[in-house]
Design a protein around this motif. Structure first.
Motif, PDB file in Angstrom:
ATOM      1  N   ILE A 355       0.852  -1.192   0.000  1.00 17.53           N
ATOM      2  CA  ILE A 355       0.000   0.000   0.000  1.00 17.53           C
ATOM      3  C   ILE A 355       0.887   1.240   0.000  1.00 17.53           C
ATOM      4  N   HIS A 356       0.547   2.207  -0.889  1.00 22.37           N
ATOM      5  CA  HIS A 356       1.281   3.461  -0.945  1.00 22.37           C
ATOM      6  C   HIS A 356       0.367   4.571  -1.457  1.00 22.37           C
ATOM      7  N   ILE A 357       0.719   5.839  -1.096  1.00 22.02           N
ATOM      8  CA  ILE A 357      -0.110   6.998  -1.423  1.00 22.02           C
ATOM      9  C   ILE A 357       0.769   8.014  -2.131  1.00 22.02           C
ATOM     10  N   ILE A 358       0.272   8.541  -3.264  1.00 23.14           N
ATOM     11  CA  ILE A 358       0.990   9.602  -3.982  1.00 23.14           C
ATOM     12  C   ILE A 358       0.100  10.823  -4.063  1.00 23.14           C
ATOM     13  N   ASP A 359       0.738  11.973  -4.127  1.00 20.66           N
ATOM     14  CA  ASP A 359      -0.033  13.209  -4.229  1.00 20.66           C
ATOM     15  C   ASP A 359      -0.260  13.567  -5.683  1.00 20.66           C
ATOM     16  N   GLY A 360      -0.845  14.742  -5.920  1.00 21.10           N
ATOM     17  CA  GLY A 360      -1.181  15.151  -7.279  1.00 21.10           C
ATOM     18  C   GLY A 360       0.005  15.419  -8.159  1.00 21.10           C
ATOM     19  N   ARG A 361       1.208  15.497  -7.581  1.00 20.67           N
ATOM     20  CA  ARG A 361       2.426  15.693  -8.382  1.00 20.67           C
ATOM     21  C   ARG A 361       3.167  14.381  -8.639  1.00 20.67           C
ATOM     22  N   GLY A 362       2.583  13.264  -8.192  1.00 21.77           N
ATOM     23  CA  GLY A 362       3.197  11.956  -8.432  1.00 21.77           C
ATOM     24  C   GLY A 362       4.253  11.582  -7.434  1.00 21.77           C
ATOM     25  N   ARG A 363       4.333  12.303  -6.273  1.00 16.64           N
ATOM     26  CA  ARG A 363       5.334  12.034  -5.262  1.00 16.64           C
ATOM     27  C   ARG A 363       4.763  11.112  -4.188  1.00 16.64           C
ATOM     28  N   LEU A 364       5.591  10.186  -3.693  1.00 14.83           N
ATOM     29  CA  LEU A 364       5.175   9.259  -2.650  1.00 14.83           C
ATOM     30  C   LEU A 364       5.127  10.003  -1.311  1.00 14.83           C
ATOM     31  N   VAL A 365       3.940   9.963  -0.664  1.00 15.36           N
ATOM     32  CA  VAL A 365       3.779  10.649   0.616  1.00 15.36           C
ATOM     33  C   VAL A 365       3.528   9.682   1.769  1.00 15.36           C
ATOM     34  N   GLU A 366       3.132   8.432   1.474  1.00 17.37           N
ATOM     35  CA  GLU A 366       2.911   7.453   2.526  1.00 17.37           C
ATOM     36  C   GLU A 366       2.949   6.066   1.917  1.00 17.37           C
ATOM     37  N   MET A 367       3.323   5.099   2.749  1.00 15.68           N
ATOM     38  CA  MET A 367       3.398   3.731   2.242  1.00 15.68           C
ATOM     39  C   MET A 367       3.398   2.760   3.411  1.00 15.68           C
ATOM     40  N   SER A 368       3.169   1.492   3.109  1.00 14.55           N
ATOM     41  CA  SER A 368       3.282   0.422   4.094  1.00 14.55           C
ATOM     42  C   SER A 368       4.677  -0.189   4.012  1.00 14.55           C
ATOM     43  N   ASP A 369       5.058  -0.858   5.074  1.00 12.53           N
ATOM     44  CA  ASP A 369       6.365  -1.519   5.059  1.00 12.53           C
ATOM     45  C   ASP A 369       6.459  -2.552   3.946  1.00 12.53           C
ATOM     46  N   SER A 370       5.320  -3.184   3.631  1.00 15.38           N
ATOM     47  CA  SER A 370       5.327  -4.225   2.592  1.00 15.38           C
ATOM     48  C   SER A 370       5.659  -3.660   1.223  1.00 15.38           C
ATOM     49  N   PHE A 371       5.300  -2.352   0.987  1.00 13.85           N
ATOM     50  CA  PHE A 371       5.624  -1.751  -0.303  1.00 13.85           C
ATOM     51  C   PHE A 371       7.137  -1.570  -0.440  1.00 13.85           C
ATOM     52  N   ALA A 372       7.775  -1.063   0.631  1.00 10.63           N
ATOM     53  CA  ALA A 372       9.232  -0.905   0.594  1.00 10.63           C
ATOM     54  C   ALA A 372       9.911  -2.262   0.412  1.00 10.63           C
ATOM     55  N   GLU A 373       9.390  -3.303   1.072  1.00 11.82           N
ATOM     56  CA  GLU A 373       9.964  -4.637   0.932  1.00 11.82           C
ATOM     57  C   GLU A 373       9.795  -5.164  -0.483  1.00 11.82           C
ATOM     58  N   MET A 374       8.632  -4.885  -1.085  1.00  4.36           N
ATOM     59  CA  MET A 374       8.372  -5.353  -2.444  1.00  4.36           C
ATOM     60  C   MET A 374       9.378  -4.757  -3.429  1.00  4.36           C
ATOM     61  N   LEU A 375       9.781  -3.473  -3.211  1.00  4.82           N
ATOM     62  CA  LEU A 375      10.741  -2.821  -4.096  1.00  4.82           C
ATOM     63  C   LEU A 375      12.180  -3.005  -3.627  1.00  4.82           C
ATOM     64  N   LYS A 376      12.392  -3.855  -2.601  1.00  2.34           N
ATOM     65  CA  LYS A 376      13.732  -4.098  -2.075  1.00  2.34           C
ATOM     66  C   LYS A 376      14.427  -2.765  -1.718  1.00  2.34           C
ATOM     67  N   SER A 377      13.647  -1.898  -1.065  1.00  2.00           N
ATOM     68  CA  SER A 377      14.155  -0.583  -0.719  1.00  2.00           C
ATOM     69  C   SER A 377      13.827  -0.287   0.741  1.00  2.00           C
ATOM     70  N   THR A 378      13.973   0.997   1.135  1.00  2.28           N
ATOM     71  CA  THR A 378      13.656   1.412   2.496  1.00  2.28           C
ATOM     72  C   THR A 378      12.687   2.578   2.462  1.00  2.28           C
ATOM     73  N   ARG A 379      12.053   2.802   3.595  1.00  2.00           N
ATOM     74  CA  ARG A 379      11.105   3.911   3.691  1.00  2.00           C
ATOM     75  C   ARG A 379      11.813   5.252   3.422  1.00  2.00           C
ATOM     76  N   ALA A 380      13.008   5.416   4.001  1.00  2.00           N
ATOM     77  CA  ALA A 380      13.731   6.667   3.832  1.00  2.00           C
ATOM     78  C   ALA A 380      14.114   6.912   2.376  1.00  2.00           C
ATOM     79  N   SER A 381      14.462   5.852   1.652  1.00  2.00           N
ATOM     80  CA  SER A 381      14.869   6.001   0.252  1.00  2.00           C
ATOM     81  C   SER A 381      13.700   6.305  -0.662  1.00  2.00           C
TER      82      SER A 381
END
Length: 740
Positions: A355-381
Motif C-alpha cells: 500500500i502506498h499513497i501519492i499526491d497530485g504531483r506523483g510524489r510518494l507521501v505514505e506507504m506500508s512496510d510491505s511496499f518498501a519490501e516489495m521494491l527491495k528498498s527502504t522507507r527513507a529512500s
C-alpha cells in the motif's frame, strides 16, 4: 459516526463530546470486525488461488507421467508378445529349436528395449535356460515364483505383471512382465522381461521437479515401485505400502484419478498430490508438489495483511484514547482523526499487499512496510520519490499527464512492471483509488507482486502448447482451440484448424459418425474416453493416434492425442514376421495350420474336398553343394514365386523349412486337384537362371492327403499323412505325385 463522512466529527465536536466517547468505543469494535472480516476474505480467496495452482501443477505432472509410463510399458508388451510368438514357432519345429537359436532371438529383441535389465525364458520345469545375462554356474529356477504358477494356469496367453521383487540373478529390485509359452497346445515355459525399478526412477528424472516435489510409481495395491523427490532425505523403500489415511480414502472413493492435500507418510512433507491409474496395467502414478513453495508467499501475505489491519485498528484505538485524554486539543485531534479515517477508508477498498499513497504531483507521501519490501528498498529512500523512478512502463511526463486528468472517486486496476532498487523487474497487479483530502487529490494504491503467478501461467501455457502431445478443445464437434502439436501431427499449418469441423480428421462419414457415437457415449457413462484411432492427415496419409477425451462442459470436450504411427508400423512388421517365412515370405507353419483349419471348415459347410500337398524338391542338395547356399536361396525364392503363380487365389502355399513346401488346394471336387498339381510340378521343373549365370533345374516329389467333408481329421494329421506319402514317393524313385 460513519467513516464515510469523518468531517462531521470536527463539526459536531463541541456538541457531542460526551456521546462521542461512547460512539468511538463502538466504532473501534466495528472497525475491528470489518478489518477482521476483510482480512479473512482476502486471505481465504488468496489461499484458494494458491491451492488451485498447486493442484493444477500436480495434475499436469501426473497426466504427463501416466502417458510416459503407459507408452514405456506398451513398448515392452509389444516386443514381449512378438518375441513369445517367435519362440513358440521355433520350439514347435520338428525336433525343437537349438538353444543357440532361441538365445539369438532373445538377444536381438533385448536390443529393442532400452533400459531393461534382462530378457529371459524358462522351460516348463521353471529352469531359466535362455536369455540375456544368465548367471554362471547352476541355472536359476523360477518354478516357485507366483508369476510362473499363474502363467502355467492361464487358459489363454496374456501378459502378467509381477513385482516389485528381488531378481534371483542380479539381486536388484525389478518389475517383471511375463508371458506363457504354449507349444502344440501345451505349456512350454515362460518368457519374461525384467525391468529394474531404477528405470522408472530415471524416467521421472526427465521432469523439471522443484525441491521436495515428488514423482512416485506404485502398484494398485500401493506397493512402492519407484520414487524421486529432489532434496528429500527419505526417498522410500521399494515395496513399502505406507500412504496417508487421506490418500487411502481418496483412492477408495476414486481409484482411477484424483488429488489430495496431505502429509506424505514416507518423508512427512506436506504436498498437494495428484494420481492417475494406468489403463490396462496395475500401476498408479503419483505427482506431488511441495506446498511450501506455493504457500510461503501466502503466509507472508497473511502476515502483512494482518499486521496492517492490526496497525490500522491500533491507530484508530490510539486516536480514540487521545481524544478522551486531550479535551483541550479536541478539535486538532478530531481533524487528525478525520484525515486518518479517510486514509483508512481508501485502504479498505484495495488489496493490502504493497500500500502506498501519492499526491497530485506523483510524489510518494505514505506507504506500508510491505511496499518498501516489495521494491527491495527502504522507507527513507522511497519517501518523496516520483512514481516514474520505479515504473518501467511510464516515464515521469506520462504519469504527470495522467494525474492531470483524474478526479476524486476514480478507481482503476492495471498490470504494470516495477523496477526494484536491485535492478530486478517484477510484474505487479495495481489497484488505484483517487480521494480528495482538504482540496487536494491523493491516489491510494495497492500493489501485489504477481511475478510468480505470471511465471506459473506461462509454464501452464507451455505445457498446453506441447510439441509432443496434441491437444484441442472441441465444441459441437468444431475445433475452438488447438496446440501446435495437433497441427504438426496432422500436417496442417498454423491456424488452419481453428474453427474447422472435426470431420477433417476422419476417412469418411461412417467413421466420423461411429467414433463420435463412441466418444460421447463413453463420456456420458464414464466421464472419459480412450482408444487408438486411425486419423487422416491433411495430405491424406494415415496417422495412428492414442486418443483420449474428457468433458469440459455439457457441450465442450478436451481431447489429447499422441502419434503412435511408428509403433503401429513396428507392430504390423513384427506380426508379419511371426507368421511368414523370412526368405520366401510364404506363410510359415503357424499360419499354415490356421489356413488349413479354415479350409476344412469351409469344406465341411460346402461339402467339398481339400487337398494337402507336401512337396520336397528333387536335386536341391546338389545345387546347394555345387553353387553354394546363396544359389540355393535364389532357387527357393524362384520356386515360391512359381507356386504362387500356378495356384488359385483361394489356395495357400507355405514353406515348412529347407526345401519342403505345402500346398493347400481348397474346395475341389473329386480329383480336380490333379491338374493344378501337374501345372505346379511342371513349373518347378523349368530351368532356373542364377545370378551367377549358371542354369540349374530341380524336380519335385509330392505327397497328397485328401480331406473329405465327413472326415474328422485335423490339420496336423493331414500334414503328416501328406508327408508320409511324399516319403513313399521318394523311395519309389522321386519325381512322383503320390496320393494316399
Amino acid at each position: 459516526m460513519p467513516l464515510t463522512d469523518p468531517q462531521l466529527l470536527v463539526d459536531g465536536a463541541a456538541k457531542r463530546r460526551r456521546r462521542m466517547t461512547a460512539w468511538l468505543v463502538g466504532a473501534n469494535l466495528t472497525v475491528a470486525l470489518v478489518l477482521a472480516a476483510l482480512v479473512w476474505h482476502v486471505l481465504d480467496a488468496s489461499h484458494r488461488t494458491y491451492a488451485t495452482q498447486a493442484r493444477d501443477v500436480a495434475e499436469g505432472l501426473a497426466a504427463v507421467a501416466q502417458l510416459n509410463v503407459e507408452a514405456e510399458i506398451g513398448r515392452v508388451d509389444a516386443v514381449l508378445r512378438a518375441t513369445g510368438a517367435e519362440l513358440e514357432r521355433l520350439m514347435a519345429a520338428p525336433g525343437g529349436a537349438p538353444d543357440a537359436v532361441l538365445n539369438e532371438v532373445l538377444h536381438a529383441r533385448f536390443g529393442l528395449l532400452h533400459g531393461i535389465e534382462a530378457f529371459r525364458a524358462a522351460d516348463a520345469s521353471g529352469e531359466v535356460r535362455w536369455g540375456t545375462r544368465l548367471p554362471a554356474g547352476a541355472p536359476a529356477r523360477v518354478h516357485d515364483r507366483d508369476y510362473f504358477l499363474q502363467a502355467r494356469a492361464l487358459a489363454e496367453p496374456a501378459t502378467l505383471v509381477t513385482g516389485p521383487l528381488v531378481s534371483r540373478v542380479s539381486g536388484n529390485w525389478v518389475v517383471a512382465f511375463v508371458r506363457p509359452l504354449v507349444v502344440r497346445g501345451r505349456f512350454a515355459g515362460v518368457l519374461y522381461v525384467s525391468v529394474g525399478v531404477d528405470h522408472f526412477r530415471h524416467l521421472f528424472e526427465r521432469y523439471e521437479l522443484a525441491p521436495l516435489d515428488a514423482m512416485t510409481l506404485r502398484r494398485d495395491d500401493l506397493r512402492l515401485v519407484a520414487r524421486i523427490a529432489p532434496g528429500s532425505p527419505v526417498q522410500g523403500e521399494v515395496g513399502d505400502t505406507k500412504v496417508s489415511a487421506r490418500m487411502r480414502e481418496m483412492l477408495a472413493a476414486n481409484p482411477r484419478q484424483g488429488s489430495v492435500v496431505t502429509t506424505v507418510s514416507i518423508d512427512g512433507r506436506d504436498r498437494t498430490s495428484a494420481y492417475r491409474a494406468l489403463d490396462h496395467w496395475p500401476f498408479v502414478v503419483y505427482a506431488g508438489v511441495n506446498n511450501e513453495r506455493f504457500f510461503k508467499p501466502w503466509r507472508e501475505q497473511a502476515w502483512t495483511v494482518a499486521s496492517l489491519a492490526a496497525l490500522a485498528w491500533l491507530l484508530v484505538a490510539l486516536a480514540t484514547w487521545h481524544v478522551r485524554r486531550a479535551n483541550r486539543r479536541e478539535e486538532q485531534a478530531m481533524t487528525a482523526l478525520a484525515e486518518q479515517g479517510k486514509r483508512i477508508q481508501a485502504l479498505m477498498r484495495v488489496s493490502a499487499d504493497g500500500i502506498h499513497i501519492i499526491d497530485g504531483r506523483g510524489r510518494l507521501v505514505e506507504m506500508s512496510d510491505s511496499f518498501a519490501e516489495m521494491l527491495k528498498s527502504t522507507r527513507a529512500s522511497l519517501m518523496g520519490r516520483h512514481v516514474g523512478s520505479w515504473d518501467v512502463n511510464q516515464d515521469e511526463a506520462a504519469i504527470n499527464a495522467w494525474l492531470a486528468k483524474i478526479k476524486a472517486g476514480d478507481r482503476q486496476r492495471v498490470d504494470v512492471q516495477h523496477r526494484r532498487d536491485d535492478g530486478q523487474v517484477i510484474d505487479v497487479e495495481l489497484q488505484l483509488s483517487v480521494t480528495e483530502i482538504r482540496g487536494e487529490l491523493y491516489v491510494f494504491s495497492s500493489g501485489r507482486d504477481v511475478t510468480q503467478a505470471r511465471r506459473l501461467q506461462r509454464e501452464q501455457a507451455a505445457m498446453l502448447d506441447s510439441d509432443l502431445v496434441a491437444m484441442a478443445k472441441i465444441e459441437h464437434r468444431t475445433i475452438t482451440w488447438r496446440n501446435r502439436a495437433l497441427e504438426r501431427i496432422l500436417g496442417y499449418g498454423p491456424g488452419e484448424l481453428q474453427g474447422a469441423p472435426a470431420r477433417v480428421f476422419y476417412w469418411d462419414d461412417a467413421q466420423y459418425e461411429e467414433v463420435g457415437r463412441q466418444v460421447y457415449s463413453a463420456l456420458a457413462e464414464h466421464g472419459h474416453y480412450r482408444s487408438q484411432i486411425r486419423m487422416r492427415s491433411k495430405g491424406g496419409e494415415a496417422v495412428w493416434v492414442d486418443f483420449g477425451a474428457a468433458p469440459l462442459s455439457a457441450t465442450e470436450i478436451f481431447a489429447m492425442a499422441v502419434d503412435i504411427t511408428p509403433m503401429k508400423a513396428a507392430h504390423e512388421h513384427l506380426a508379419h514376421a511371426a507368421f511368414h517365412d523370412a526368405l520366401t515370405q510364404l506363410p510359415n507353419r503357424v499360419l499354415l495350420h490356421d489356413r488349413i483349419e479354415q479350409a476344412l471348415g469351409v469344406a465341411r459347410r460346402e461339402r467339398k474336398r481339400v487337398a494337402i500337398c507336401y512337396l520336397d524338391l528333387d536335386g536341391f542338395k546338389a545345387v546347394n553343394d555345387e553353387h553354394g547356399h546363396d544359389a540355393g536361396d535364389q532357387l527357393l525364392e524362384t520356386v515360391a514365386r512359381r507356386l504362387l503363380a500356378h495356384i488359385r487365389p483361394l489356395d495357400t502355399a507355405a514353406r515348412l523349412g529347407g526345401d519342403e513346401f505345402v500346398l493347400v488346394l481348397t474346395c475341389v471336387d473329386g480329383d480336380d486337384w490333379r491338374p493344378v498339381l501337374a501345372r505346379v510340378v511342371d513349373a518347378i521343373g523349368e530351368p532356373v537362371a542364377l545370378s551367377s549365370g549358371a542354369i540349374v533345374a530341380v524336380g519335385a516329389t509330392v505327397g497328397v492327403a485328401v480331406f473329405s467333408p465327413d472326415d474328422t481329421t485335423g490339420a496336423q494329421e493331414l500334414i503328416e499323412r501328406a508327408d508320409h506319402e511324399m516319403l513313399r514317393g521318394k523311395r519309389d524313385g522321386k519325381g512322383r505325385v503320390v496320393a494316399g
